[in-house]
Design an enzyme around this catalytic site. Structure first.
Site, PDB file in Angstrom:
ATOM      1  N   ALA A  76       0.866  -1.171   0.000  1.00 43.35           N
ATOM      2  CA  ALA A  76       0.000   0.000   0.000  1.00 43.35           C
ATOM      3  C   ALA A  76       0.909   1.228   0.000  1.00 43.35           C
ATOM      4  O   ALA A  76       2.066   1.158   0.435  1.00 43.35           O
ATOM      5  CB  ALA A  76      -0.879  -0.014   1.244  1.00 43.35           C
ATOM      6  N   GLY A  94       0.578  -4.852   0.921  1.00 41.43           N
ATOM      7  CA  GLY A  94      -0.605  -4.868   0.071  1.00 41.43           C
ATOM      8  C   GLY A  94      -0.353  -5.542  -1.273  1.00 41.43           C
ATOM      9  O   GLY A  94      -1.288  -6.072  -1.885  1.00 41.43           O
ATOM     10  N   GLU A 118      -0.789  -9.090  -0.615  1.00 44.55           N
ATOM     11  CA  GLU A 118      -2.219  -9.290  -0.346  1.00 44.55           C
ATOM     12  C   GLU A 118      -3.033  -9.246  -1.637  1.00 44.55           C
ATOM     13  O   GLU A 118      -3.959 -10.035  -1.831  1.00 44.55           O
ATOM     14  CB  GLU A 118      -2.698  -8.225   0.652  1.00 44.55           C
ATOM     15  CG  GLU A 118      -2.031  -8.405   2.010  1.00 44.55           C
ATOM     16  CD  GLU A 118      -2.277  -7.236   2.948  1.00 44.55           C
ATOM     17  OE1 GLU A 118      -1.751  -6.135   2.679  1.00 44.55           O
ATOM     18  OE2 GLU A 118      -2.999  -7.408   3.942  1.00 44.55           O
ATOM     19  N   GLU A 134       4.607  -5.084   7.167  1.00 44.27           N
ATOM     20  CA  GLU A 134       3.951  -3.944   7.820  1.00 44.27           C
ATOM     21  C   GLU A 134       4.379  -3.757   9.262  1.00 44.27           C
ATOM     22  O   GLU A 134       4.400  -2.650   9.780  1.00 44.27           O
ATOM     23  CB  GLU A 134       2.418  -4.112   7.768  1.00 44.27           C
ATOM     24  CG  GLU A 134       1.821  -4.026   6.372  1.00 44.27           C
ATOM     25  CD  GLU A 134       1.715  -5.368   5.668  1.00 44.27           C
ATOM     26  OE1 GLU A 134       2.445  -6.318   6.034  1.00 44.27           O
ATOM     27  OE2 GLU A 134       0.894  -5.469   4.742  1.00 44.27           O
TER      28      GLU A 134
HETATM   29  N1  CAA Z   1       4.611   3.190  -0.683  1.00 45.90           N
HETATM   30  C1  CAA Z   1       5.018   4.339  -1.241  1.00 45.90           C
HETATM   31  N2  CAA Z   1       6.162   4.464  -1.937  1.00 45.90           N
HETATM   32  C2  CAA Z   1       6.920   3.368  -2.060  1.00 45.90           C
HETATM   33  C3  CAA Z   1       6.561   2.135  -1.505  1.00 45.90           C
HETATM   34  C4  CAA Z   1       5.340   2.072  -0.791  1.00 45.90           C
HETATM   35  N3  CAA Z   1       4.888   0.931  -0.256  1.00 45.90           N
HETATM   36  N4  CAA Z   1       7.540   1.224  -1.794  1.00 45.90           N
HETATM   37  C5  CAA Z   1       8.461   1.880  -2.511  1.00 45.90           C
HETATM   38  N5  CAA Z   1       8.097   3.181  -2.677  1.00 45.90           N
HETATM   39  C6  CAA Z   1       8.833   4.240  -3.377  1.00 45.90           C
HETATM   40  C7  CAA Z   1      10.024   4.691  -2.576  1.00 45.90           C
HETATM   41  O1  CAA Z   1       9.647   5.633  -1.610  1.00 45.90           O
HETATM   42  C8  CAA Z   1      10.889   5.280  -3.684  1.00 45.90           C
HETATM   43  O2  CAA Z   1      10.392   6.552  -4.002  1.00 45.90           O
HETATM   44  P1  CAA Z   1      11.406   7.836  -4.086  1.00 45.90           P
HETATM   45  O3  CAA Z   1      12.285   7.479  -5.257  1.00 45.90           O
HETATM   46  O4  CAA Z   1      10.483   8.966  -4.345  1.00 45.90           O
HETATM   47  O5  CAA Z   1      12.138   7.858  -2.801  1.00 45.90           O
HETATM   48  C9  CAA Z   1      10.613   4.368  -4.877  1.00 45.90           C
HETATM   49  O6  CAA Z   1       9.366   3.728  -4.591  1.00 45.90           O
HETATM   50  C10 CAA Z   1      11.666   3.301  -5.066  1.00 45.90           C
HETATM   51  O7  CAA Z   1      11.810   2.576  -3.829  1.00 45.90           O
HETATM   52  P2  CAA Z   1      13.211   2.354  -3.100  1.00 45.90           P
HETATM   53  O8  CAA Z   1      14.153   3.475  -3.413  1.00 45.90           O
HETATM   54  O9  CAA Z   1      12.928   2.089  -1.656  1.00 45.90           O
HETATM   55  O10 CAA Z   1      13.701   1.030  -3.843  1.00 45.90           O
HETATM   56  P3  CAA Z   1      14.710  -0.077  -3.279  1.00 45.90           P
HETATM   57  O11 CAA Z   1      15.025  -0.947  -4.443  1.00 45.90           O
HETATM   58  O12 CAA Z   1      15.815   0.559  -2.527  1.00 45.90           O
HETATM   59  O13 CAA Z   1      13.857  -0.919  -2.200  1.00 45.90           O
HETATM   60  C11 CAA Z   1      11.893  -2.080  -1.389  1.00 45.90           C
HETATM   61  C12 CAA Z   1      12.744  -1.689  -2.626  1.00 45.90           C
HETATM   62  C13 CAA Z   1      12.649  -3.046  -0.501  1.00 45.90           C
HETATM   63  C14 CAA Z   1      10.619  -2.763  -1.934  1.00 45.90           C
HETATM   64  C15 CAA Z   1      11.500  -0.815  -0.600  1.00 45.90           C
HETATM   65  O14 CAA Z   1      10.980   0.144  -1.507  1.00 45.90           O
HETATM   66  C16 CAA Z   1      10.502  -1.032   0.481  1.00 45.90           C
HETATM   67  O15 CAA Z   1      10.824  -1.545   1.527  1.00 45.90           O
HETATM   68  N6  CAA Z   1       9.225  -0.587   0.261  1.00 45.90           N
HETATM   69  C17 CAA Z   1       8.179  -0.644   1.232  1.00 45.90           C
HETATM   70  C18 CAA Z   1       7.681  -2.063   1.469  1.00 45.90           C
HETATM   71  C19 CAA Z   1       6.604  -2.061   2.530  1.00 45.90           C
HETATM   72  O16 CAA Z   1       6.835  -1.753   3.675  1.00 45.90           O
HETATM   73  N7  CAA Z   1       5.367  -2.444   2.126  1.00 45.90           N
HETATM   74  C20 CAA Z   1       4.243  -2.484   3.023  1.00 45.90           C
HETATM   75  C21 CAA Z   1       3.477  -1.202   2.927  1.00 45.90           C
HETATM   76  S1  CAA Z   1       2.182  -1.067   4.145  1.00 45.90           S
HETATM   77  C22 CAA Z   1       0.922  -2.008   3.543  1.00 45.90           C
HETATM   78  O17 CAA Z   1       1.002  -2.600   2.476  1.00 45.90           O
HETATM   79  C23 CAA Z   1      -0.311  -2.046   4.403  1.00 45.90           C
HETATM   80  C24 CAA Z   1      -1.287  -3.114   4.029  1.00 45.90           C
HETATM   81  O18 CAA Z   1      -1.276  -4.225   4.462  1.00 45.90           O
HETATM   82  C25 CAA Z   1      -2.385  -2.863   3.126  1.00 45.90           C
END
Ligand code: CAA
Length: 258
Positions: A66, A109, A112, A132
């Protein structure tokens, strides 16, 4: 079709290919993605020329969760008051099959969303996780429930409590994905599998999907009875007569969807 802002939709004969397209955010799922997905899947479900959908992302990410930036400032009243993420359950009401074709990250998400599809084909690059807890929250689109049903309590609990990722091999061993294909072939293989499904008698496809899903909502006896009744019902279709006649006459079936 061109009205979508965050997805690409392409029809390949009887297969609808939906590609998540927010590369700048690794396909993070925001409100617009949900609106686009719901509209595309409703159109797919209502279109008699379409038999199966494939939902995919990019080589790097199916979806990295998400959209954290969208949620960051939200409080309990906003989340609970608007029943945030409940809209995703509408997506699971799609009657025709949807295959998730997952390469790269399917996190939070994203994992999911893949699990809301009818089955998951994984590229050898796929990584699944429910991270999360690292954000001081939890799955919110059904992940704790669907992951536990897919892989059992031990793995689901470990994944949710540690946020660690599962690679494609582990996901296949655990039963989260139906099979693994080389990343370069993922979309073609998923479309080919979808085309196989879309070539079956449409009512039989709906019935098969409905009865497998019933296994997750009923007791065994109720599920077996539900299956048998749907099976009986299929004998009221023209396509059943055609399917069995075609077998006896050693020719392919010619379906009418009736
Ligand atoms: N939401 C918003 N933006 C996101 C995102 C997310 N879930 N995941 C990645 N992005 C964005 C980053 O902020 C980044 O944007 P900027 O260039 O503007 O900074 C861009 O996408 C590229 O990401 P990274 O630079 O982080 O890429 P990476 O290769 O270094 O890492 C990754 C990849 C390990 C997937 C890392 O992006 C990450 O950990 N993302 C978040 C994963 C996460 O925590 N997901 C759960 C979200 S909460 C949820 O989903 C709730 C639910 O149950 C419904």
């Amino acid at each position: 079709m061109s009205d979508y802002q965050t997805i690409l939709v392409e029809r390949r004969d009887r297969v609808t290919l939906i590609t998540l397209n927010r590369p700048e955010a690794l396909n993070a799922l925001n409100a617009q993605v949900l609106a686009d997905l719901l509209a595309a899947l409703a159109a797919f479900d209502a279109d008699d020329t379409q038999g199966c959908a494939v939902l995919t992302g990019s080589a790097k990410a199916f979806a990295a969760g998400a959209d954290i930036k969208e949620m960051q400032a939200m409080d309990f009243a906003a989340m609970y008051g608007r029943n945030h993420f409940a809209g995703y359950e509408t997506l699971t009401a799609t009657r025709k099959p949807i295959i998730a074709a997952v390469a790269g990250y399917a996190l939070g998400g994203g994992c999911e969303l893949a699990m809301m599809c009818d089955f998951i084909l994984a590229a050898d690059t796929a990584k699944f996780g429910q991270p999360e807890v690292k954000l001081a929250v939890s799955p919110g689109m059904g992940g704790s429930q669907r992951l536990a049903r897919a892989v059992g309590k031990a793995k689901a609990m470990e994944m949710c409590l540690t946020g660690r990722m599962m690679d494609a091999e582990e996901a296949e061993r655990a039963g989260l994905v139906s099979r693994i294909v080389p990343a370069a072939d993922l979309v073609e293989e998923a479309v080919k599998t979808a085309a196989t499904i879309a070539a079956m008698a449409p009512l039989a496809v709906l019935a098969n999907k409905e009865m497998v899903n019933a296994a997750f909502e009923t007791t065994l006896a109720q599920g077996v009875q539900f299956e048998r009744r749907l099976f009986h019902g299929l004998f009221g279709t023209a396509d059943q007569k055609e399917g069995m006649t075609a077998f006896v006459e050693k020719r392919p079936g010619n379906w009418t969807g009736r």
